[in-house]
Design a protein around this motif. Structure first.
Motif, mmCIF file in Angstrom:
data_model
loop_
_atom_site.group_PDB
_atom_site.id
_atom_site.type_symbol
_atom_site.label_atom_id
_atom_site.label_comp_id
_atom_site.label_asym_id
_atom_site.label_seq_id
_atom_site.Cartn_x
_atom_site.Cartn_y
_atom_site.Cartn_z
ATOM 1 N N GLU A 117 0.839 -1.212 0.000
ATOM 2 C CA GLU A 117 0.000 0.000 0.000
ATOM 3 C C GLU A 117 0.867 1.253 0.000
ATOM 4 N N LEU A 118 1.947 1.230 0.797
ATOM 5 C CA LEU A 118 2.859 2.380 0.833
ATOM 6 C C LEU A 118 3.491 2.619 -0.531
ATOM 7 N N LYS A 119 3.935 1.533 -1.177
ATOM 8 C CA LYS A 119 4.519 1.669 -2.518
ATOM 9 C C LYS A 119 3.513 2.254 -3.498
ATOM 10 N N ARG A 120 2.253 1.755 -3.406
ATOM 11 C CA ARG A 120 1.223 2.247 -4.325
ATOM 12 C C ARG A 120 0.955 3.736 -4.102
ATOM 13 N N ASP A 121 0.929 4.166 -2.811
ATOM 14 C CA ASP A 121 0.712 5.592 -2.510
ATOM 15 C C ASP A 121 1.833 6.455 -3.082
ATOM 16 N N ILE A 122 3.072 5.983 -2.880
ATOM 17 C CA ILE A 122 4.220 6.754 -3.396
ATOM 18 C C ILE A 122 4.151 6.865 -4.909
#
Length: 798
Positions: free
Chosen positions: A233-238
């Protein structure tokens, strides 16, 4: 990624799942002795089907022999996957019984084997190592939970949801993996399948395999999957933020292109017009070919920058500053020396030494046409006109005027500027004032040079060395401009109250001119010619509405001021004129011709009394002369004698040098008691107290040496000192009188106090001869070489 497997040799594999009844796993039986296949970088779970690539000869031999018999073997994971030929110590103790389903010969010549996990086991002991491992094993049971248990169902549901979410977020997982997970009905198979294919370290998968309780295995798997989901999820947000930033940049680019098109339709781009104006203005500059080439490079650099970027405004300001500096632009000097002399005399009364030096410089400049400007330093007490003299010099020369106050300056970048890479960078104040003056040869006043301080920002006094050295300032380097600028044509004039705080290397580069205080007569003339007309104009009074007689001006100077300059006098005159302006505004009667009574009404009682500076009616009282930053002062030295044992007490806030002078004076009198007719027993039966009045003011210096010895001699011999006499000078233990400094200021102080006669060292005669007769009028001088001469002359016979 979650769904992948790596076998005996490292290779990406497709996950395979065999769903079935839990009884197949819990009831599965296997021999006690099994051949052991080491697995590298993967862990096999019961029920899971995985393909492995077999490359090691020992492993190939094992696979071929097992496939011809019961097709059962034991798989154990290596602790370190990099070990090529593992030993017993390199293998975990818990593994999985596997059944070979199929052997495939691949096109590249390698062999792949599809195996299915059946039941966990623990290695009891290894029996053989060659040609491959054989071990005695103990089958392990799975601790299962009732499928209808709510908590267990929640664990299974969570695992499914997390697995599906990872399959959606991760680009490395094929879409069918999500479909496969949703359709697994057997809870045991589901937990083992997810544990096997989760992207975990080998030791973490092994720890899951070693958990006997299926419920605990599921909970532990959830904790790993939650971390994986959060990371994805963090990667997708970035990635989405980066995409948004790119979209914003593209939008701004399109809008800028549209603006550019509209501007061209309306008659041109203002940014391009700015750059064109810079290039046009550069054609008018008088700079060298190298400088013109440098400026063109900087403007071309500006044209390549995005106007919306911060660097654009920094570069534009830099180019504009280069243009505004007066490179090789000079005003023409006025060589009419008569006119220059007239201007200096009009604006300043007195200051003959300074005027003489300025006229000398003009004369040389007129004859030679080119001369490196000298660095003059005017030093003296406040209020004598040092700063205002700079304007007069600029007016006399016909040059521009620039002034920079150095008071409290403690940052070196104030002189040399900041690097233009810093936000808010600007040139140093030297070049800022040159830019403001619009000339490269102004008269530049460096005010309060003695007030420069240094701290962790650097030492501005050291930075001034380059500015004030005629041999160096032709290539003055400012950090902001980052180019050499010629300051050799600038006429620098520094001002200071005292030379003591100016660094020695800096003082060495200066031509020092002493600007002394004014005597009473000069102050009267300055008030008549300059101060009174200026204050009348400032307060809106006409010349005919108020008149100061010479006696009134003398009264203000003598009784209401006590200074070397005229600043305090200017304030007193302003106060008188304000009082009169009020009476004029209220239409009240007043005397146009001021009287002494009017001055007393407007200024109050006299602040200083000349009588307090005269007379010595008692033995032991002597008048000395002292120098201060505000000019000369008179100094009283009082002595008293009392019964005691020869002690000496000093009061009056005296410094170490003055204390030493007092002890020296007493020792001199002891050693010369016979010459002075003093009974030596006096020194053993009495104490002495020396006091210098105004104890709140610190006092120090050698000038009071002969004053101290005279005071003590007077009280011991009971002989009074001559009236209206003052003295200054240092003494030695042998009785020699040494010269001191500040003679002119001390003489002015003596005149102000009504002193008639001054005693000083014979070596100070040359200093007195340099002083104009007008300063010496009314004073008599006695030059002495020894203390004996002083005492013989000063002490009265009675």
């Amino acid at each position: 990624m979650i769904f992948s497997g790596i076998g005996d040799e490292e290779s990406e594999l497709i996950p395979i799942m065999a769903d079935g009844d839990e009884g197949e796993l819990t009831n599965f039986q296997a021999p006690d002795i099994l051949p052991i296949l080491p697995l590298r970088n993967t862990v096999l779970f019961p029920g899971v089907v995985i393909p492995i690539t077999v490359g090691r000869q020992k492993s190939l031999k094992l696979i071929q022999e097992v496939f011809r018999t019961d097709k059962l073997l034991g798989t154990v994971t290596q602790i370190e996957g990099a070990v090529e030929d593992p030993e017993q110590k390199d293998l975990y103790t818990v593994g999985t019984v596997a059944q070979i389903l199929k052997i495939l010969e691949m096109p590249d010549g390698s062999t792949s084997v599809i195996i299915q996990g059946k039941r966990r086991f623990e290695v009891v002991e290894y029996l053989e190592e060659f040609p491959y491992f054989k071990a005695k094993v103990n089958l392990l049971d799975e601790i299962t939970t009732d499928a209808d248990n709510d908590e267990f169902q929640a664990i299974v549901g969570s695992l499914k949801d997390l697995s599906v979410k990872i399959a959606q977020y991760s680009s490395n997982v094929p879409p069918e993996a999500s479909f496969a997970v949703k359709n697994i009905e057997n809870s045991t198979f589901l937990i083992n399948f997810i544990c096997s294919n989760t992207d975990l370290k080998v030791e973490e998968k092994q720890s899951l395999l070693e958990l006997a309780d299926l419920r605990e295995r599921g909970i532990q798997a959830i904790s790993y999957l939650v971390k994986e989901v959060q990371m994805l999820e963090l990667k997708r947000d970035i990635q989405s933020k980066v995409k948004l930033d790119l979209d914003q940049q593209q939008r701004e680019y399109l809008l800028n292109q549209q603006i550019k098109t509209i501007q061209n339709e309306l008659g041109g781009n203002p940014i391009e017009q700015e750059i064109a104006d810079l290039k046009e203005a550069a054609k008018e500059k008088k700079w060298s070919a190298e400088m013109a080439e440098f400026f063109d490079k900087e403007v071309n650099k500006l044209s390549r920058l995005n106007p919306a970027a911060g660097e654009y405004s920094v570069q534009y300001t830099y180019c504009q500053t280069l243009l505004e500096l007066p490179w090789n632009e000079y005003t023409e000097d006025n060589f009419d020396l008569k006119h220059a002399e007239q201007v200096l005399d009009e604006v300043h009364y007195g200051l003959d030494k300074v005027k003489e030096r300025i006229l000398e410089h003009l004369a040389v400049l007129k004859l030679k046409k080119d001369m490196k400007a000298p660095i003059l330093c005017l030093y003296g007490p406040p209020g004598v006109g040092k700063t205002s003299l700079g304007k007069s010099i600029a007016k006399a020369l016909g040059r521009k005027y620039a002034r920079m106050s150095l008071g409290g300056l403690h940052d070196e970048s104030e002189i040399r500027g900041h690097r233009k890479t810093y936000i808010g960078a600007m040139p140093g104040r030297i070049l800022q004032n040159i830019k403001k003056a619009k000339s490269s040869n102004p008269v530049f006043i460096l005010d309060e040079l003695d007030k420069v301080s240094s701290d962790f920002h650097g030492d501005p006094a050291s930075a001034l060395l380059e500015v004030l050295d005629p041999e160096q300032n032709s290539e003055f380097h400012d950090n902001y401009i980052d180019l050499d600028y010629d300051l050799s044509k600038v006429m620098f004039i520094a001002t200071a109250n005292t030379l003591g705080t100016i660094a020695a290397p800096l003082r060495d580069r200066l031509e020092l001119i002493d600007v002394s205080g004014y005597i009473l007569e000069e102050k009267i003339e300055i008030a008549k010619r300059h101060l009174i007309p200026k204050q009348k104009e400032n307060h809106g009074l006409k010349a005919s509405q108020l008149k100061f007689s010479r006696d009134v001006i003398e009264l203000i100077v003598d009784r209401y001021t006590r200074e070397s300059g005229v600043r305090e006098l200017d304030k007193k005159i302003a106060k008188v004129i304000r009082r009169v302006a009020r009476k004029v505004a209220f239409e009240e009667p007043y005397n146009v011709n001021l009287t002494a009574e009017d001055i007393r009404e407007y200024l109050g009682a006299p602040e200083y009394s000349r009588e307090s500076y005269q007379g010595n009616e008692f033995p032991g009282v002597v008048t000395g002369l002292a120098w201060t930053a505000h000019g000369g002062e008179i100094l009283f030295v009082e002595s008293s004698q009392s019964k005691g044992k020869g002690g000496l007490t000093l009061t009056g806030n005296l410094g170490e040098v003055m204390k030493e002078s007092a002890m020296l004076a007493l020792e001199y009198l002891k050693s010369h008691s016979e010459d002075l007719g003093i009974d030596y027993e006096v020194f053993e039966s009495h104490n002495w107290h020396i006091h210098v009045p105004e104890g709140a003011i610190p006092k120090d210096g050698p000038s009071a040496g002969i004053t101290m010895v005279t005071s003590l001699a007077s009280i011991i011999t009971k002989r009074k000192v001559r009236k209206n006499i003052a003295m200054t000078g240092e003494m030695t233990l042998r009785g020699k009188v040494l010269p001191v400094g500040g003679i002119k200021e001390k003489i002015l102080a003596a005149k102000r106090a009504g002193i008639k006669e001054v005693i000083m060292s014979v070596e100070n005669r040359k200093d007195v001869e340099e002083i104009k007769d007008i300063y010496l009028k009314g004073l008599k001088f006695k030059f002495v070489a020894s203390i004996g001469e002083v005492l013989d002359y000063v002490l009265l016979k009675k």
